[in-house]
Motif scaffolding. Structure first.
Motif, PDB file in Angstrom:
ATOM      1  N   UNK A 190       8.367  20.326 -27.695  1.00  0.00           N
ATOM      2  CA  UNK A 190       8.295  19.552 -26.460  1.00  0.00           C
ATOM      3  C   UNK A 190       9.644  19.566 -25.788  1.00  0.00           C
ATOM      4  N   UNK A 191       9.628  19.784 -24.490  1.00  0.00           N
ATOM      5  CA  UNK A 191      10.903  19.883 -23.774  1.00  0.00           C
ATOM      6  C   UNK A 191      10.927  18.881 -22.621  1.00  0.00           C
ATOM      7  N   UNK A 192      12.009  18.141 -22.520  1.00  0.00           N
ATOM      8  CA  UNK A 192      12.245  17.248 -21.377  1.00  0.00           C
ATOM      9  C   UNK A 192      13.480  17.769 -20.673  1.00  0.00           C
ATOM     10  N   UNK A 193      13.475  17.759 -19.347  1.00  0.00           N
ATOM     11  CA  UNK A 193      14.646  18.281 -18.642  1.00  0.00           C
ATOM     12  C   UNK A 193      15.222  17.262 -17.680  1.00  0.00           C
ATOM     13  N   UNK A 194      16.534  17.208 -17.653  1.00  0.00           N
ATOM     14  CA  UNK A 194      17.228  16.377 -16.671  1.00  0.00           C
ATOM     15  C   UNK A 194      18.239  17.260 -15.951  1.00  0.00           C
ATOM     16  N   UNK A 195      18.347  17.076 -14.644  1.00  0.00           N
ATOM     17  CA  UNK A 195      19.346  17.840 -13.898  1.00  0.00           C
ATOM     18  C   UNK A 195      20.711  17.211 -14.150  1.00  0.00           C
ATOM     19  N   UNK A 196      21.652  18.027 -14.627  1.00  0.00           N
ATOM     20  CA  UNK A 196      22.951  17.489 -15.038  1.00  0.00           C
ATOM     21  C   UNK A 196      23.667  16.770 -13.895  1.00  0.00           C
ATOM     22  N   UNK A 197      23.473  17.252 -12.674  1.00  0.00           N
ATOM     23  CA  UNK A 197      24.217  16.654 -11.565  1.00  0.00           C
ATOM     24  C   UNK A 197      23.510  15.430 -10.978  1.00  0.00           C
ATOM     25  N   UNK A 198      22.329  15.087 -11.495  1.00  0.00           N
ATOM     26  CA  UNK A 198      21.632  13.911 -10.942  1.00  0.00           C
ATOM     27  C   UNK A 198      21.306  12.906 -12.046  1.00  0.00           C
ATOM     28  N   UNK A 199      21.984  13.025 -13.182  1.00  0.00           N
ATOM     29  CA  UNK A 199      21.647  12.156 -14.305  1.00  0.00           C
ATOM     30  C   UNK A 199      22.704  11.076 -14.482  1.00  0.00           C
ATOM     31  N   UNK A 200      22.250   9.846 -14.562  1.00  0.00           N
ATOM     32  CA  UNK A 200      23.182   8.750 -14.807  1.00  0.00           C
ATOM     33  C   UNK A 200      22.964   8.264 -16.236  1.00  0.00           C
ATOM     34  N   UNK A 201      23.907   7.447 -16.714  1.00  0.00           N
ATOM     35  CA  UNK A 201      23.746   6.885 -18.059  1.00  0.00           C
ATOM     36  C   UNK A 201      22.446   6.076 -18.126  1.00  0.00           C
ATOM     37  N   UNK A 202      22.095   5.404 -17.025  1.00  0.00           N
ATOM     38  CA  UNK A 202      20.883   4.580 -17.036  1.00  0.00           C
ATOM     39  C   UNK A 202      19.620   5.415 -17.162  1.00  0.00           C
ATOM     40  N   UNK A 203      19.522   6.522 -16.370  1.00  0.00           N
ATOM     41  CA  UNK A 203      18.264   7.255 -16.526  1.00  0.00           C
ATOM     42  C   UNK A 203      18.223   8.062 -17.828  1.00  0.00           C
TER      43      UNK A 203
END
Ligand SMILES: [Zn+2]
Length: 471
Positions: A190-203
Motif C-alpha cells: 500500500x502506498x500513500x503519497x504526500x507532495x514534499x512541498x505542500x506537506x506540513x507537520x500537521x497533515x
C-alpha cells in the motif's frame, strides 16, 4: 482494514514459494541477493567481471556511440578481463549521451519494444531523455524488496512517500494503475503519497494517524523536506502518533545533521538509498553498519574516480562513475553520475559487497569556486559545523551561488545569533571559499523548498554540466 497480519502470514508460506517456483524475477532476484551478499569480495568481483565482458562486447558492436569511443582510444572490448579495464576507457557524461540520443546511444540489435522511455526533470539544469531496458525492470522489484529488509521493514507495510509532486509513480497511466492494484492484492503493498512541498507537520500527523490503523508503515522521502518537518515536530514537541519502522532517504544528500534531527523526531532508523534515474538502485546503507553504503554489485559496477583520473583509494573522494550491467538497450558504461562520493573499505559486517564510505553531494549541490574547486554539500556542512561552529547559532542554512564569484549563505538564526557572529561567519566562510569569492550571510525566517519539493543545501549557479565533464 488491517491486512498486515494476513500478508505477514501469507508471504513466506504461499506467495513467495509460488513466485519463486514460477520464476518471477522479483522473488528470484531477492533470493539471489540474499545469498550473494555474504560471498567473498573477490568472488563478487569475478561475478561482476563476467557480466561486464558481454556488455562491453555488445556495446562495442551494436551501439554507435561506444563503437566510436572504443575505436578512438583503441579499446578492444574482447580483451577486457576485469573491472580494472574500465579505467582504460574515458568517462561518459550526461552531455555525451544527450548528444548521442537516441540513434547513436541505443543498441541497433534490440527490438524497440524493449525500450522504456524515461526522462529526468533536469533539476541540474540539463533535462535528459534515455531508455531503460524493459527486460531489467522486474528485477528492480526484487532489489527493492531485498533492501526493504535491510532497512528493517517489509513490502506489506504501508509505504508513505514524501517526494515531489511529479514523482514517477504519481503519473499513473491505466497500465501502471492496473499493475499497482495487482501488487497491492498480491503483496499487500500500500502506498500513500504526500507532495514534499505542500506537506506540513500537521497533515503528516493526520496521515500517520490514519494509516497506522492498517499496521506498520515506513517513510521514503527527500532528506531535506524530511529534515524540515523533523525540526518542526521537535520544536512543537508533538511527535507522530506512531513511529515508522524505517525511514528511507533518497534523491538528496543525507547530511549527518539532517540524519540526527530526523532520527530524533521520528524515532526511527534511517537508511540511505542511493540511486539515479539513469542507473537505478546503485547502493543502500548497510543494515549493520549504517554509515556505510553497500553497492548493488549484481547490477552496477561503481568506481570513485579522483580529479586526476585515477581510482580513489578507501577514504579518498571523487566522482561517482557507474556501469549498469542490466541495461542493454541503452548502455551506461563508465558513466559519471555527477555525484561525489568517498570510496569505502571492506565493511566489518562481513558482507563481500563493495562499499561507499559516504555520498558527498549530488550533482545539483556543488559550489564551484573561481580557483576551480568543487565544494559539495557535505564538505560545506562539515566546515560550517566543525570549523565555523554554527550549531548554537543557526537552525538551518542554504548556500546560494548567485554568480561565479559570489555565494550567499541563507541562515535561519537561533536566538543566540547576532551581528558579531554574522561577521565572523562571513569571514570564516570567505577564507574557506577563497579570496576570489564574495561571501554574504543573510538571516531569513525560513528556507523554502524548490518547486520540485526538494530542498537544496547548495543552490548552484545554473551550471552547464558539460563544463564539469572534463575527463
Ligand atoms: Zn556492511
Amino acid at each position: 482494514m488491517r491486512t498486515e497480519p494476513l500478508y505477514r502470514w501469507l508471504m513466506p508460506r504461499v506467495i513467495e514459494p509460488l513466485g519463486a517456483r514460477l520464476g518471477h524475477p522479483r522473488w528470484t532476484t531477492a533470493r539471489r541477493l540474499d545469498t550473494l551478499q555474504w560471498e567473498a569480495a573477490d568472488a563478487l568481483d569475478r561475478r561482476a567481471a563476467a557480466g561486464l565482458r558481454p556488455l562491453l562486447e555488445h556495446a562495442g558492436r551494436h551501439v554507435p556511440y561506444y563503437r566510436d569511443l572504443f575505436a578512438r582510444v583503441g579499446f578492444g572490448a574482447g580483451d577486457a578481463r576485469g573491472i580494472a579495464d574500465l579505467a582504460r576507457l574515458p568517462l561518459t557524461t550526461k552531455a555525451d549521451l544527450r548528444d548521442a540520443f537516441p540513434a547513436r546511444a541505443t543498441a541497433e540489435n534490440i527490438p524497440e519494444s524493449r525500450r522504456q522511455p524515461m526522462m529526468t526533470s533536469g533539476s541540474t539544469g540539463l533535462p535528459f531523455q534515455f531508455f531503460w531496458d524493459r527486460a531489467a525492470v522486474p528485477a528492480m522489484g526484487g532489489t527493492d524488496w531485498f533492501w526493504l529488509g535491510w532497512a528493517g521493514t517489509a513490502p506489506w507495510h504501508t509505504r508513505l512517500v514524501l517526494a515531489s509532486p511529479a514523482y514517477f509513480y504519481e503519473r499513473l497511466t491505466p497500465r501502471r494503475r492496473w499493475s499497482a492494484l495487482r501488487t497491492r492484492l498480491m503483496l499487500g503493498e500500500r502506498i500513500e503519497r504526500l507532495a514534499a512541498d505542500r506537506t506540513s507537520a500537521d497533515n503528516l500527523r493526520a496521515v500517520v494517524a490514519r494509516i497506522r490503523r492498517r499496521g506498520p508503515y515506513y517513510i521514503r522521502a527527500y532528506a531535506g523536506a524530511l529534515a524540515g518537518l523533523a525540526a518542526r515536530i521537535e520544536a512543537e514537541a508533538r511527535p507522530l502518533e506512531a513511529a515508522p519502522r524505517a525511514i528511507i532517504s533518497f534523491a538528496e544528500t543525507l547530511t549527518p545533521a539532517a540524519a540526527a534531527v530526523i532520527g530524533r523526531a521520528f524515532r526511527a532508523p534511517i537508511a540511505n538509498y542511493y540511486s539515479c534515474w539513469e542507473v537505478p538502485q546503485i547502493a543502500q546503507s548497510c543494515p549493520d553498519v549504517p554509515h556505510v553504503l553497500h553497492v548493488n554489485a549484481e547490477r552496477v559496477i561503481v568506481r570513485v574516480v579522483r580529479a586526476d583520473g585515477k581510482d580513489a583509494a578507501p577514504g579518498e573522494s571523487g566522482r561517482v562513475v557507474v556501469t549498469d550491467l542490466a541495461n542493454l538497450v541503452m548502455p551506461f558504461i563508465n558513466y559519471a553520475t555527477g555525484d561525489q562520493a568517498v570510496a569505502g573499505e571492506p565493511c566489518s559486517c562481513g558482507r563481500g559487497l563493495p562499499t561507499l564510505a559516504r555520498i558527498e553531494g549530488r550533482a545539483s549541490e556543488v559550489i564551484r569556486t573561481p580557483d576551480g574547486r568543487e565544494i559539495s554539500g557535505v564538505a560545506l556542512g562539515q566546515f560550517l559545523a566543525f570549523v565555523a561552529g554554527i550549531i548554537p547559532y543557526v537552525r538551518e542554512y542554504q548556500a546560494v551561488q548567485g554568480a561565479l564569484d559570489a555565494v550567499s549563505l541563507r541562515v535561519v538564526p537561533t536566538p543566540r545569533f547576532d551581528d558579531a557572529f554574522r561577521l565572523t561567519l562571513e569571514r570564516e566562510l570567505g577564507r574557506f571559499l577563497g579570496p576570489d569569492m564574495t561571501v554574504t550571510v543573510e538571516p531569513v525566517t525560513e528556507i523554502p523548498l524548490e518547486p520540485s519539493g526538494k530542498r537544496l543545501i547548495i543552490k548552484p549557479l545554473a551550471a552547464p554540466t558539460a563544463a564539469l565533464a572534463g575527463r
